[in-house]
Motif scaffolding. Structure first.
Motif, PDB file in Angstrom:
ATOM      1  N   VAL A  62       7.350   9.001  13.117  1.00 52.63           N
ATOM      2  CA  VAL A  62       8.466   9.624  13.826  1.00 52.63           C
ATOM      3  C   VAL A  62       9.777   9.496  13.061  1.00 52.63           C
ATOM      4  N   SER A  63       9.931   8.473  12.232  1.00 50.35           N
ATOM      5  CA  SER A  63      11.178   8.288  11.490  1.00 50.35           C
ATOM      6  C   SER A  63      10.873   8.203   9.997  1.00 50.35           C
ATOM      7  N   TYR A  64      11.272   7.157   9.325  1.00 46.05           N
ATOM      8  CA  TYR A  64      11.077   7.019   7.888  1.00 46.05           C
ATOM      9  C   TYR A  64       9.596   6.802   7.566  1.00 46.05           C
ATOM     10  N   GLY A  65       9.194   7.229   6.386  1.00 47.75           N
ATOM     11  CA  GLY A  65       7.871   6.856   5.893  1.00 47.75           C
ATOM     12  C   GLY A  65       7.883   5.412   5.448  1.00 47.75           C
ATOM     13  N   ILE A  66       8.735   5.093   4.430  1.00 54.89           N
ATOM     14  CA  ILE A  66       8.875   3.725   3.923  1.00 54.89           C
ATOM     15  C   ILE A  66      10.358   3.395   3.815  1.00 54.89           C
ATOM     16  N   TYR A  67      10.752   2.248   4.367  1.00 51.02           N
ATOM     17  CA  TYR A  67      12.137   1.782   4.294  1.00 51.02           C
ATOM     18  C   TYR A  67      12.132   0.448   3.557  1.00 51.02           C
ATOM     19  N   LEU A  68      12.948   0.337   2.494  1.00 52.71           N
ATOM     20  CA  LEU A  68      12.993  -0.869   1.676  1.00 52.71           C
ATOM     21  C   LEU A  68      14.423  -1.391   1.625  1.00 52.71           C
ATOM     22  N   THR A  69      14.595  -2.698   1.768  1.00 52.14           N
ATOM     23  CA  THR A  69      15.922  -3.280   1.653  1.00 52.14           C
ATOM     24  C   THR A  69      15.820  -4.684   1.070  1.00 52.14           C
ATOM     25  N   SER A  70      16.967  -5.220   0.639  1.00 57.54           N
ATOM     26  CA  SER A  70      16.999  -6.511  -0.035  1.00 57.54           C
ATOM     27  C   SER A  70      17.106  -7.649   0.972  1.00 57.54           C
ATOM     28  N   GLY A  71      16.930  -8.856   0.461  1.00 52.48           N
ATOM     29  CA  GLY A  71      17.117 -10.053   1.265  1.00 52.48           C
ATOM     30  C   GLY A  71      18.077 -10.983   0.568  1.00 52.48           C
ATOM     31  N   GLY A  80      20.013  -1.927   0.496  1.00 52.01           N
ATOM     32  CA  GLY A  80      20.163  -3.250  -0.089  1.00 52.01           C
ATOM     33  C   GLY A  80      20.980  -3.254  -1.355  1.00 52.01           C
ATOM     34  N   ASN A  81      20.885  -4.367  -2.088  1.00 46.58           N
ATOM     35  CA  ASN A  81      21.694  -4.548  -3.290  1.00 46.58           C
ATOM     36  C   ASN A  81      20.814  -4.760  -4.516  1.00 46.58           C
ATOM     37  N   SER A  82      21.455  -5.158  -5.615  1.00 43.39           N
ATOM     38  CA  SER A  82      20.742  -5.229  -6.895  1.00 43.39           C
ATOM     39  C   SER A  82      19.739  -6.372  -6.966  1.00 43.39           C
ATOM     40  N   SER A  83      19.640  -7.201  -5.919  1.00 46.65           N
ATOM     41  CA  SER A  83      18.577  -8.216  -5.893  1.00 46.65           C
ATOM     42  C   SER A  83      17.214  -7.585  -5.599  1.00 46.65           C
ATOM     43  N   LEU A  84      17.226  -6.302  -5.203  1.00 44.32           N
ATOM     44  CA  LEU A  84      15.980  -5.581  -4.917  1.00 44.32           C
ATOM     45  C   LEU A  84      15.616  -4.667  -6.076  1.00 44.32           C
ATOM     46  N   SER A  85      14.397  -4.825  -6.573  1.00 47.36           N
ATOM     47  CA  SER A  85      13.848  -3.924  -7.595  1.00 47.36           C
ATOM     48  C   SER A  85      12.663  -3.187  -6.992  1.00 47.36           C
ATOM     49  N   VAL A  86      12.637  -1.864  -7.201  1.00 43.76           N
ATOM     50  CA  VAL A  86      11.578  -1.031  -6.636  1.00 43.76           C
ATOM     51  C   VAL A  86      10.935  -0.228  -7.756  1.00 43.76           C
ATOM     52  N   ASN A  87       9.617  -0.309  -7.842  1.00 37.45           N
ATOM     53  CA  ASN A  87       8.854   0.469  -8.821  1.00 37.45           C
ATOM     54  C   ASN A  87       7.956   1.446  -8.078  1.00 37.45           C
ATOM     55  N   VAL A  88       8.185   2.750  -8.323  1.00 37.14           N
ATOM     56  CA  VAL A  88       7.405   3.786  -7.657  1.00 37.14           C
ATOM     57  C   VAL A  88       6.647   4.555  -8.721  1.00 37.14           C
ATOM     58  N   ARG A  89       5.332   4.561  -8.627  1.00 31.98           N
ATOM     59  CA  ARG A  89       4.501   5.200  -9.648  1.00 31.98           C
ATOM     60  C   ARG A  89       3.384   6.008  -8.986  1.00 31.98           C
ATOM     61  N   ASN A  90       3.018   7.099  -9.640  1.00 29.49           N
ATOM     62  CA  ASN A  90       1.776   7.814  -9.330  1.00 29.49           C
ATOM     63  C   ASN A  90       1.656   8.178  -7.857  1.00 29.49           C
ATOM     64  N   ALA A 141      20.365  -1.060  -5.372  1.00 28.21           N
ATOM     65  CA  ALA A 141      19.019  -1.523  -5.700  1.00 28.21           C
ATOM     66  C   ALA A 141      18.559  -0.873  -7.003  1.00 28.21           C
ATOM     67  N   ILE A 142      17.773  -1.613  -7.755  1.00 30.48           N
ATOM     68  CA  ILE A 142      17.269  -1.130  -9.047  1.00 30.48           C
ATOM     69  C   ILE A 142      15.953  -0.404  -8.809  1.00 30.48           C
ATOM     70  N   VAL A 143      15.920   0.872  -9.143  1.00 27.58           N
ATOM     71  CA  VAL A 143      14.747   1.699  -8.868  1.00 27.58           C
ATOM     72  C   VAL A 143      14.189   2.247 -10.172  1.00 27.58           C
ATOM     73  N   SER A 144      12.893   2.051 -10.354  1.00 28.55           N
ATOM     74  CA  SER A 144      12.195   2.599 -11.514  1.00 28.55           C
ATOM     75  C   SER A 144      11.167   3.612 -11.021  1.00 28.55           C
TER      76      SER A 144
END
Length: 557
Positions: free
Chosen positions: A471-480, A505-515, A532-535
């Protein structure tokens, strides 16, 4: 028969043999003296030795044909009394069953104080020790302590018409300890602490439940040390005091509360949770079983295919070092909108809490179903599976988790995994990862009432997920509060009402999205609102309201 006040003078000992019965004149006093000139008293200025046995108790009672509360005054242990003993005795129908100003060295134990018109135990001075008492069915407070030191231990205080225990200060510094008592079903407060800072109170390893108003109430500046108490079932658990170390708040699972049988049963949360690793409360576990699926598992347990369906009445807590195994094909039905344990994260919803190890051994042909027990189930009927940070080596395979608030809430480490499973119809999030680094592999997340997947302050691996039609977001990511890394690989995120993937979130969160395939989501495909750092690797991000925001799409491979 005692027709008037009986006074034991200083330096004199009154010995009462086992099996003796003393009947005190009702509403009369031939001596017309003492603290009440109209009621008979046993006044001890010297020493009382009433040393009964289990088979031959001593009874202090009224001589009325139909005795009533307040027929006589009670037993008074004066400040001058020394080394008195009251053991295996029953004191009933008095005003005060025992009034004590006696010094330390006085022992009142293994006795019942009942049907007093005022207070069963009235300690207005001294430092006596009170142990293994049953204080019940009194017309006012069960226990009053004012300006006295000493201790009350291993006692059951129940069904009194007012407070269970009332503690207050005097003119001198006093300290009083209450350890391993069961205080239950009193009409108002369980424990009330009044007075000033001259009073120090230790509350430890007590069960304080089902009292009319408050469990523990401090109205004063008295110094209270509170730890390892189970306080539950009152309108308010604590007031003027915060729960201390080791605090518990769950149904203690008595044998039969309605029959005043306050022994704890096999899955009671009071077991093994005292300050010394023993049992909380006055009555240690004696083998009585818990009826129904509820409470804490202290030994390895298997829910078998033969016993399916399993009906869960209240929170199940898998203790550290314990494994709950669920065999292929088992249907587990959680009580809808109810929780017999009345505690933990959601006191009104049933939870499966894993502090130890959960082994869900479904197969592709014979899945394990964890769902609502309602005839017409609805989202949020139960809480969900809650994997704590200690749930190492947990494995959930080929499970179907439905109609929870959170299908799986996880702070579990990387050795824990949820694989080849399906989560739908959650009222909030299907996967709620608020810590740890568990692996989610091949999980089908669909038609949930809010976000499909939430990750906050955690480092999970999200592999081969299918996240669609939420009903809302598929995936929600945030830092701690610490650095975390989230891996999303080979995911399909399609047809969710708003964002496909939202990165906060902030730069303490790194997200890697592949394939991954991120398509047909209502507003954005991948949205970054933060630092947040996203690759991004090779992904198909297409036909979303806006494919990318806050991040630049990588060039084609």
């Amino acid at each position: 028969m005692v027709p008037g006040d009986l006074t034991v003078e200083p330096g004199v000992t009154l010995t009462i043999e086992p099996g003796a019965v003393l009947r005190f004149a009702a509403a009369a006093d031939q001596m017309a003296a003492g603290d009440d000139v109209t009621d008979t008293e046993l006044r001890v200025l010297g020493t009382l030795v009433a040393d009964g046995t289990l088979s031959q108790g001593i009874r202090f009672t009224s001589d009325a044909a139909s005795p009533a509360r307040g027929n006589w005054y009670g037993i008074y242990l004066a400040p001058s009394s020394t080394n008195s003993i009251l053991d295996f005795a029953t004191v009933e129908y008095a005003r005060y069953a025992v009034r004590s100003s006696a010094p330390s060295g006085t022992t009142i134990q293994r006795s019942t104080l009942r049907e007093s018109s005022s207070y069963a135990l009235y300690a207005d001075g001294g430092g006596a020790a009170f142990d293994q008492l049953v204080i019940r069915d009194n017309g006012n407070r069960g226990v009053y302590v004012g300006g006295a030191s000493g201790s009350l231990t291993n006692s059951v205080i129940h069904s009194n018409a007012s407070y269970g225990v009332y503690l207050t200060s005097g003119t001198l510094n006093n300290s009083f300890s209450m350890i391993r008592n069961t205080i239950v079903d009193n009409s108002s407060y369980g424990v009330y602490v009044a007075g000033n800072s001259s009073l120090s109170v230790t509350l430890r390893d007590n069960i304080i439940t089902n009292n009319g108003t408050y469990g523990v109430y401090r109205s004063s500046s008295a110094v209270v040390s509170d730890s390892y108490n189970l306080v539950w079932g009152q309108n308010t658990g604590y007031s003027g005091l915060v729960p201390g170390t080791g605090a518990l708040s769950e149904n203690p699972l008595f044998v039969n509360r309605s029959a005043s049988d306050y022994r704890i049963t096999s899955r009671s949360p009071a077991r093994f949770h005292a300050s010394d690793g023993g049992d909380v409360g006055a009555l240690i576990f004696d083998g009585a079983p818990t009826v129904g699926e509820q409470g804490h598992l202290y030994t390895d347990t298997t829910w078998t295919t033969a016993a399916s369906p399993i009906s869960v009445l209240g929170d199940i807590t898998v203790e550290p070092g314990v494994t709950l195994t669920i065999e292929p094909g088992v249907q587990v039905n959680f009580a809808p909108g109810a929780d017999s344990m009345g505690g933990n994260t959601a006191p009104t919803l049933t939870e499966l809490i894993v502090a130890g190890r959960l082994q869900v051994n479904g197969t592709a042909a014979s899945r394990v179903t964890l769902s609502s027990g309602a005839i017409t189930p609805a989202r949020g009927d139960w809480y969900g599976v809650h994997l704590l940070s200690t749930a190492a080596n947990t494995s959930v395979r080929n499970a179907y988790i439905r109609y929870a608030r959170y299908g799986v809430q996880s702070a579990a480490p990387s050795s824990a995994s949820v694989a080849q499973s399906e989560v739908d119809q959650s009222s909030s999030y299907a996967l709620y990862v608020d810590g740890g680094a568990a692996v989610f592999d091949g999980v089908y997340v669909h038609h949930n009432g809010n976000r499909g997947v939430y990750v906050g302050g955690a480092s999970p691996s999200l592999l081969n997920l299918v996240v669609v039609a939420n009903v809302s977001y598929g995936i929600y990511l945030t830092s701690g509060s610490t650095a975390t890394t989230v891996t999303v690989n080979h995911a399909t995120i399609d047809g969710n009402s708003s964002y496909g993937m939202y990165i906060a979130g902030n730069s303490s969160l790194s997200v890697n999205v592949r394939n991954s395939i991120i398509t047909n989501n209502g507003t954005y495909g991948i949205y970054r609102s933060s630092s947040a750092i996203v690759s991004l690797g090779t992904n198909n991000v297409w036909n979303n309201g806006t494919n990318f925001s806050g991040i630049t799409a990588p060039p084609p491979p």
